[in-house]
Design an enzyme around this catalytic site. Sequence first.
Site, PDB file in Angstrom:
ATOM      1  N   GLU A   1       0.849  -1.204   0.000  1.00  0.00           N
ATOM      2  CA  GLU A   1       0.000   0.000   0.000  1.00  0.00           C
ATOM      3  C   GLU A   1       0.876   1.242   0.000  1.00  0.00           C
ATOM      4  O   GLU A   1       1.933   1.268   0.628  1.00  0.00           O
ATOM      5  CB  GLU A   1      -0.891   0.019   1.255  1.00  0.00           C
ATOM      6  CG  GLU A   1      -2.269  -0.557   1.060  1.00  0.00           C
ATOM      7  CD  GLU A   1      -3.233   0.360   0.300  1.00  0.00           C
ATOM      8  OE1 GLU A   1      -2.786   1.226  -0.478  1.00  0.00           O
ATOM      9  OE2 GLU A   1      -4.441   0.183   0.491  1.00  0.00           O
ATOM     10  N   ASP A   2       0.404   2.272  -0.653  1.00  0.00           N
ATOM     11  CA  ASP A   2       1.108   3.556  -0.615  1.00  0.00           C
ATOM     12  C   ASP A   2       0.897   4.247   0.726  1.00  0.00           C
ATOM     13  O   ASP A   2       1.823   4.790   1.313  1.00  0.00           O
ATOM     14  CB  ASP A   2       0.654   4.456  -1.779  1.00  0.00           C
ATOM     15  CG  ASP A   2      -0.855   4.565  -1.884  1.00  0.00           C
ATOM     16  OD1 ASP A   2      -1.570   3.722  -1.306  1.00  0.00           O
ATOM     17  OD2 ASP A   2      -1.340   5.502  -2.540  1.00  0.00           O
TER      18      ASP A   2
ATOM     19  N   ASP B   1      -4.476   5.232   6.067  1.00  0.00           N
ATOM     20  CA  ASP B   1      -5.019   6.395   6.769  1.00  0.00           C
ATOM     21  C   ASP B   1      -5.939   5.865   7.878  1.00  0.00           C
ATOM     22  O   ASP B   1      -5.456   5.416   8.917  1.00  0.00           O
ATOM     23  CB  ASP B   1      -5.745   7.237   5.697  1.00  0.00           C
ATOM     24  CG  ASP B   1      -6.106   8.631   6.145  1.00  0.00           C
ATOM     25  OD1 ASP B   1      -6.834   8.758   7.135  1.00  0.00           O
ATOM     26  OD2 ASP B   1      -5.676   9.606   5.501  1.00  0.00           O
TER      27      ASP B   1
ATOM     28  N   PHE C   1      -2.397  15.910   4.437  1.00  0.00           N
ATOM     29  CA  PHE C   1      -2.645  15.367   3.110  1.00  0.00           C
ATOM     30  C   PHE C   1      -1.351  15.411   2.305  1.00  0.00           C
ATOM     31  O   PHE C   1      -0.695  16.441   2.237  1.00  0.00           O
ATOM     32  CB  PHE C   1      -3.744  16.155   2.392  1.00  0.00           C
ATOM     33  CG  PHE C   1      -4.144  15.510   1.104  1.00  0.00           C
ATOM     34  CD1 PHE C   1      -4.924  14.363   1.100  1.00  0.00           C
ATOM     35  CD2 PHE C   1      -3.714  16.027  -0.104  1.00  0.00           C
ATOM     36  CE1 PHE C   1      -5.255  13.740  -0.089  1.00  0.00           C
ATOM     37  CE2 PHE C   1      -4.044  15.410  -1.305  1.00  0.00           C
ATOM     38  CZ  PHE C   1      -4.828  14.267  -1.292  1.00  0.00           C
TER      39      PHE C   1
ATOM     40  N   ARG D   1       0.741  12.309  -9.281  1.00  0.00           N
ATOM     41  CA  ARG D   1       1.300  10.960  -9.065  1.00  0.00           C
ATOM     42  C   ARG D   1       2.725  10.834  -9.608  1.00  0.00           C
ATOM     43  O   ARG D   1       3.499  10.011  -9.146  1.00  0.00           O
ATOM     44  CB  ARG D   1       0.436   9.903  -9.755  1.00  0.00           C
ATOM     45  CG  ARG D   1      -0.968   9.763  -9.196  1.00  0.00           C
ATOM     46  CD  ARG D   1      -1.611   8.487  -9.740  1.00  0.00           C
ATOM     47  NE  ARG D   1      -3.063   8.477  -9.566  1.00  0.00           N
ATOM     48  CZ  ARG D   1      -3.676   8.088  -8.462  1.00  0.00           C
ATOM     49  NH1 ARG D   1      -2.975   7.715  -7.408  1.00  0.00           N
ATOM     50  NH2 ARG D   1      -4.998   8.092  -8.377  1.00  0.00           N
TER      51      ARG D   1
END
Length: 178
Positions: free
Chosen positions: A102-103, A106, A155, A168
């Site tokens: 996973e990047d 959260d 964020f 990206r």
Amino acid sequence: MKTVKLHNKTFEVFIAETEISTIVHSMANQINISGIKNPLFIAVLNGSFLFAADIMRKINIPNCEISFIKLSSYLGTESTGEVNELIGLGQDIKNRNIVILEDIIDTGITLEKIILLLEKEEVNDIKVATLLFKPEAYKKDIEIDFIGKSIPNDFVVGYGLDYDEIGRNLPHIYKLKE
Ligand code: XMP
Ligand code: MG
């Protein structure tokens, strides 16, 4: 490039490319010595495409494989409500040792959904590797096996992560400028 403008917002460098590379290398080392046998890495698109590409180059476990999935949700019948499905799993993963890539994690809601869907496929074991983790936002108690860096509840964009689909391609990770 210290700051970058995406849509209407300005972002500043938060984790530079060189630091990302160090983090990814260190995660790969941890996975390499963890004793996982014949792992099937599953990268969660779109955000993890660069992380997956970079970490896989440092993995030296024999017979490792990689596959890519997307989590999609649609409305089922009234009784089932929102239904999630994994798109892209074109192979039988029964009895496999999975490492989810996973990047960012959260709240953990996405991770929980992915794990539930993978467990339905009767996998042997699931480990989780995430480049970024927001401990203040995390609401689940699923253990995360490999964490690149824990970050505040800001964020972030770049290195695969997007702000409304753009950003990206940025080599650094940026955070919103106050
Ligand atoms: P949850 O809350 O389910 O979130 O753990 C996981 C998904 O939310 C997205 N996400 C972000 N995307 N910058 C992003 O570009 C962020 O700071 C961020 N925080 C969460 C991401 O798609 C992730 O898979
Ligand atoms: Mg996103």
